[in-house]
Design a protein around this motif. Structure first.
Motif, PDB file in Angstrom:
ATOM      1  N   ALA A   1       0.711  -0.653   0.136  1.00  0.00           N
ATOM      2  CA  ALA A   1       0.025  -0.046   0.298  1.00  0.00           C
ATOM      3  C   ALA A   1       1.002   1.514  -0.115  1.00  0.00           C
ATOM      4  CB  ALA A   1      -0.736   0.040   0.827  1.00  0.00           C
ATOM      5  N   ASN A   2       0.364   2.395  -0.370  1.00  0.00           N
ATOM      6  CA  ASN A   2       0.737   3.300  -0.546  1.00  0.00           C
ATOM      7  C   ASN A   2      -0.207   4.731  -0.642  1.00  0.00           C
ATOM      8  OD1 ASN A   2       2.257   5.936  -1.420  1.00  0.00           O
ATOM      9  ND2 ASN A   2       3.100   5.405  -3.625  1.00  0.00           N
ATOM     10  N   PRO A   3      -0.227   5.256   0.679  1.00  0.00           N
ATOM     11  CA  PRO A   3      -1.285   5.957   1.055  1.00  0.00           C
ATOM     12  C   PRO A   3      -0.759   7.579   0.378  1.00  0.00           C
ATOM     13  CG  PRO A   3      -0.888   5.457   3.503  1.00  0.00           C
ATOM     14  CD  PRO A   3       0.821   4.968   2.274  1.00  0.00           C
ATOM     15  N   ALA A   4       0.469   7.565   0.184  1.00  0.00           N
ATOM     16  CA  ALA A   4       0.544   9.008  -0.652  1.00  0.00           C
ATOM     17  C   ALA A   4      -0.097   9.148  -2.030  1.00  0.00           C
ATOM     18  CB  ALA A   4       2.373   9.440  -0.802  1.00  0.00           C
ATOM     19  N   ASP A   5      -0.896   7.678  -2.874  1.00  0.00           N
ATOM     20  CA  ASP A   5      -0.410   7.929  -4.858  1.00  0.00           C
ATOM     21  C   ASP A   5      -2.443   8.495  -4.196  1.00  0.00           C
ATOM     22  OD1 ASP A   5      -1.499   7.019  -5.969  1.00  0.00           O
ATOM     23  OD2 ASP A   5      -1.538   5.286  -6.585  1.00  0.00           O
ATOM     24  N   ASP A   6      -2.444   9.050  -4.630  1.00  0.00           N
ATOM     25  CA  ASP A   6      -4.807  10.251  -4.914  1.00  0.00           C
ATOM     26  C   ASP A   6      -4.730   8.935  -5.444  1.00  0.00           C
ATOM     27  OD1 ASP A   6      -3.186  11.141  -7.169  1.00  0.00           O
ATOM     28  OD2 ASP A   6      -3.323  13.233  -6.477  1.00  0.00           O
ATOM     29  N   HIS A   7      -4.615   8.157  -6.531  1.00  0.00           N
ATOM     30  CA  HIS A   7      -4.891   7.600  -7.603  1.00  0.00           C
ATOM     31  C   HIS A   7      -5.577   8.016  -8.853  1.00  0.00           C
ATOM     32  CE1 HIS A   7      -6.882   5.548  -2.954  1.00  0.00           C
ATOM     33  NE2 HIS A   7      -5.558   5.471  -3.458  1.00  0.00           N
ATOM     34  N   SER A   8      -4.826   9.447  -9.105  1.00  0.00           N
ATOM     35  CA  SER A   8      -5.130  10.271  -9.976  1.00  0.00           C
ATOM     36  C   SER A   8      -4.230  10.253 -11.294  1.00  0.00           C
ATOM     37  CB  SER A   8      -5.327  11.605 -10.327  1.00  0.00           C
ATOM     38  OG  SER A   8      -3.890  11.615  -9.767  1.00  0.00           O
ATOM     39  N   LEU A   9      -2.676   9.189 -11.004  1.00  0.00           N
ATOM     40  CA  LEU A   9      -2.867   8.672 -12.625  1.00  0.00           C
ATOM     41  C   LEU A   9      -2.135   7.883 -12.603  1.00  0.00           C
ATOM     42  CD1 LEU A   9       0.939  10.666 -10.632  1.00  0.00           C
ATOM     43  CD2 LEU A   9      -0.411  11.195 -11.914  1.00  0.00           C
ATOM     44  N   ASN A  10      -2.177   7.568 -14.213  1.00  0.00           N
ATOM     45  CA  ASN A  10      -2.200   6.310 -14.712  1.00  0.00           C
ATOM     46  C   ASN A  10      -0.798   5.559 -14.200  1.00  0.00           C
ATOM     47  OD1 ASN A  10      -0.565   4.511 -16.775  1.00  0.00           O
ATOM     48  ND2 ASN A  10      -2.732   4.747 -17.628  1.00  0.00           N
ATOM     49  N   VAL A  11      -1.318   3.945 -14.075  1.00  0.00           N
ATOM     50  CA  VAL A  11       0.069   3.407 -12.776  1.00  0.00           C
ATOM     51  C   VAL A  11       1.827   3.608 -14.158  1.00  0.00           C
ATOM     52  CG1 VAL A  11      -1.596   2.372 -11.879  1.00  0.00           C
ATOM     53  CG2 VAL A  11      -0.427   1.216 -14.135  1.00  0.00           C
ATOM     54  N   PHE A  12       1.689   4.326 -15.408  1.00  0.00           N
ATOM     55  CA  PHE A  12       2.778   3.509 -16.079  1.00  0.00           C
ATOM     56  C   PHE A  12       3.571   5.563 -15.743  1.00  0.00           C
ATOM     57  CE2 PHE A  12       0.461   0.227 -17.792  1.00  0.00           C
ATOM     58  CZ  PHE A  12       1.157  -1.138 -17.505  1.00  0.00           C
ATOM     59  N   ASP A  13       2.566   6.070 -15.094  1.00  0.00           N
ATOM     60  CA  ASP A  13       3.948   7.695 -14.828  1.00  0.00           C
ATOM     61  C   ASP A  13       4.441   7.054 -14.375  1.00  0.00           C
ATOM     62  OD1 ASP A  13       3.653  10.209 -14.402  1.00  0.00           O
ATOM     63  OD2 ASP A  13       1.883  10.662 -15.328  1.00  0.00           O
ATOM     64  N   ALA A  14       5.610   8.339 -14.982  1.00  0.00           N
ATOM     65  CA  ALA A  14       6.352   7.998 -14.198  1.00  0.00           C
ATOM     66  C   ALA A  14       6.352   8.428 -12.832  1.00  0.00           C
ATOM     67  CB  ALA A  14       8.196   9.198 -14.855  1.00  0.00           C
ATOM     68  N   GLY A  15       6.090   9.834 -12.106  1.00  0.00           N
ATOM     69  CA  GLY A  15       5.105  10.398 -11.066  1.00  0.00           C
ATOM     70  C   GLY A  15       5.025   9.564  -9.714  1.00  0.00           C
ATOM     71  N   ILE A  16       4.450   7.439 -10.485  1.00  0.00           N
ATOM     72  CA  ILE A  16       4.266   6.524  -9.439  1.00  0.00           C
ATOM     73  C   ILE A  16       4.644   5.526  -9.701  1.00  0.00           C
ATOM     74  CG2 ILE A  16       2.147   6.518 -10.757  1.00  0.00           C
ATOM     75  CD1 ILE A  16       2.226   6.990  -6.833  1.00  0.00           C
ATOM     76  N   ARG A  17       4.956   5.286 -10.715  1.00  0.00           N
ATOM     77  CA  ARG A  17       5.162   3.816 -11.476  1.00  0.00           C
ATOM     78  C   ARG A  17       5.941   2.884 -10.476  1.00  0.00           C
ATOM     79  NH1 ARG A  17       6.912   2.397 -17.327  1.00  0.00           N
ATOM     80  NH2 ARG A  17       6.644  -0.663 -17.570  1.00  0.00           N
ATOM     81  N   GLY A  18       6.254   2.006 -10.297  1.00  0.00           N
ATOM     82  CA  GLY A  18       6.437   0.931  -9.226  1.00  0.00           C
ATOM     83  C   GLY A  18       5.859   1.707  -7.807  1.00  0.00           C
ATOM     84  N   ARG A  19       5.761   2.317  -7.614  1.00  0.00           N
ATOM     85  CA  ARG A  19       4.820   2.990  -6.292  1.00  0.00           C
ATOM     86  C   ARG A  19       3.663   2.974  -6.199  1.00  0.00           C
ATOM     87  NH1 ARG A  19       6.361   7.770  -5.682  1.00  0.00           N
ATOM     88  NH2 ARG A  19       7.167   7.758  -8.019  1.00  0.00           N
ATOM     89  N   THR A  20       2.470   2.790  -6.696  1.00  0.00           N
ATOM     90  CA  THR A  20       1.259   2.679  -6.421  1.00  0.00           C
ATOM     91  C   THR A  20       0.792   2.438  -5.150  1.00  0.00           C
ATOM     92  OG1 THR A  20       1.128   0.685  -7.954  1.00  0.00           O
ATOM     93  CG2 THR A  20       0.688   2.665  -9.233  1.00  0.00           C
TER      94      THR A  20
END
Length: 273
Positions: free
Chosen positions: A243-262
């Motif tokens: 789990a990652n509470p910092a993920d706000d669920h708005s990005l595509n999972v392949f976006d560099a800003g969240i990839r691997g850390r969803t």
């Protein structure tokens, strides 16, 4: 292999090794957080995995694992996932759309010579993924590649575990031509009574259901749970290992800003019996 089983017999308590793993059980809309030292779920389940802690460590340390996979261990928490899935020697396991085989390799090591792992590759993606399944089978004697329709999957023997990691949402995408309700029914039929169905996926925003499966590659956990329970499964609990509470669920999972850390949920369901 003999050394691994000897190590498993004398392993320390798994709770001490996996102190970061938290299990959440949901009943009637209320959630209870339970630490591993207390219980895996709000209700006891058979065959706790504590005695296999050393076996899990050996699987993670296996020299056959590629460096690019071991590099991801800090994000994928394999010890926690193996324990939560209750993987045991002798298990018959289906790893659905295994990709490069991250979990297939781990399952093979734990299941051992009396177990078997089926690397199930859907017909829809077989042309580009069969080679990977064949490579796994060539390296691990207890792994075989299986093809079929997701909503009609069958295996040559009853299974102890069906596992899906970051794949379930894809099967709602029209291009997969899969009836997900029938898929869950096929999983139910493939499992032994008491068998486990473990699903890891990328969390979507509350209330979004399956609306983001094609755009963000996310699915709402509560929606998935309802679908699986409709097939006859009993929900047992959730691991927060990835789990990652910092993920706000708005990005595509392949976006560099969240990839691997969803933000990912890990659910365990059980076939009654």
């Amino acid at each position: 292999m003999i050394r691994r089983f000897a190590a498993a017999a004398s392993a320390v308590a798994l709770g001490a090794l996996l102190s970061g793993c938290i299990i959440i059980d949901s009943e009637g809309g209320e959630r209870t957080v339970v630490t591993p030292a207390a219980s895996w779920t709000a209700e006891p389940v058979a065959a706790p995995a504590a005695s296999f802690a050393a076996l899990y460590q050996d699987a993670v340390a296996d020299a056959r694992r590629p460096a690019e996979e071991t590099a991801r261990d800090a994000l994928r928490h394999p010890l926690d996932i193996l324990a939560f899935a209750e993987v045991a020697p002798g298990d018959k396991i289906a790893d659905i759309r295994p990709g490069a085989g991250y979990f297939t390799r781990l399952f093979s090591s734990v299941a051992g010579p009396n177990g078997h792992v089926y690397a199930f590759i859907p017909n829809r993606t077989a042309a580009r993924e069969n080679a990977g399944g064949d490579a796994l089978a060539q390296t691990y004697s207890n792994v075989s590649r299986v093809n079929g329709a997701l909503d009609a999957m069958t295996f040559q023997e009853p299974l102890d575990l069906v596992f899906m990691s970051q794949e379930y949402h894809d099967f709602h995408i029209p291009g997969f031509e899969t009836d997900v309700a029938r898929m869950n029914a096929a999983v139910f039929a493939a499992l032994k009574p008491g068998g486990r169905y473990v699903v890891i996926d990328h969390e979507a925003a509350p209330g979004t259901g399956i609306s983001a499966v094609s755009t963000l590659h996310r699915i709402e956990g509560d929606y998935l749970r309802r679908e699986v329970e409709a097939a006859g499964f009993v929900f047992e609990g959730e691991s927060r290992a990835v789990a990652n509470p910092a993920d706000d669920h708005s990005l595509n999972v392949f976006d560099a800003g969240i990839r691997g850390r969803t933000d990912q949920f890990v659910y365990r369901f059980r076939k009654p019996g």
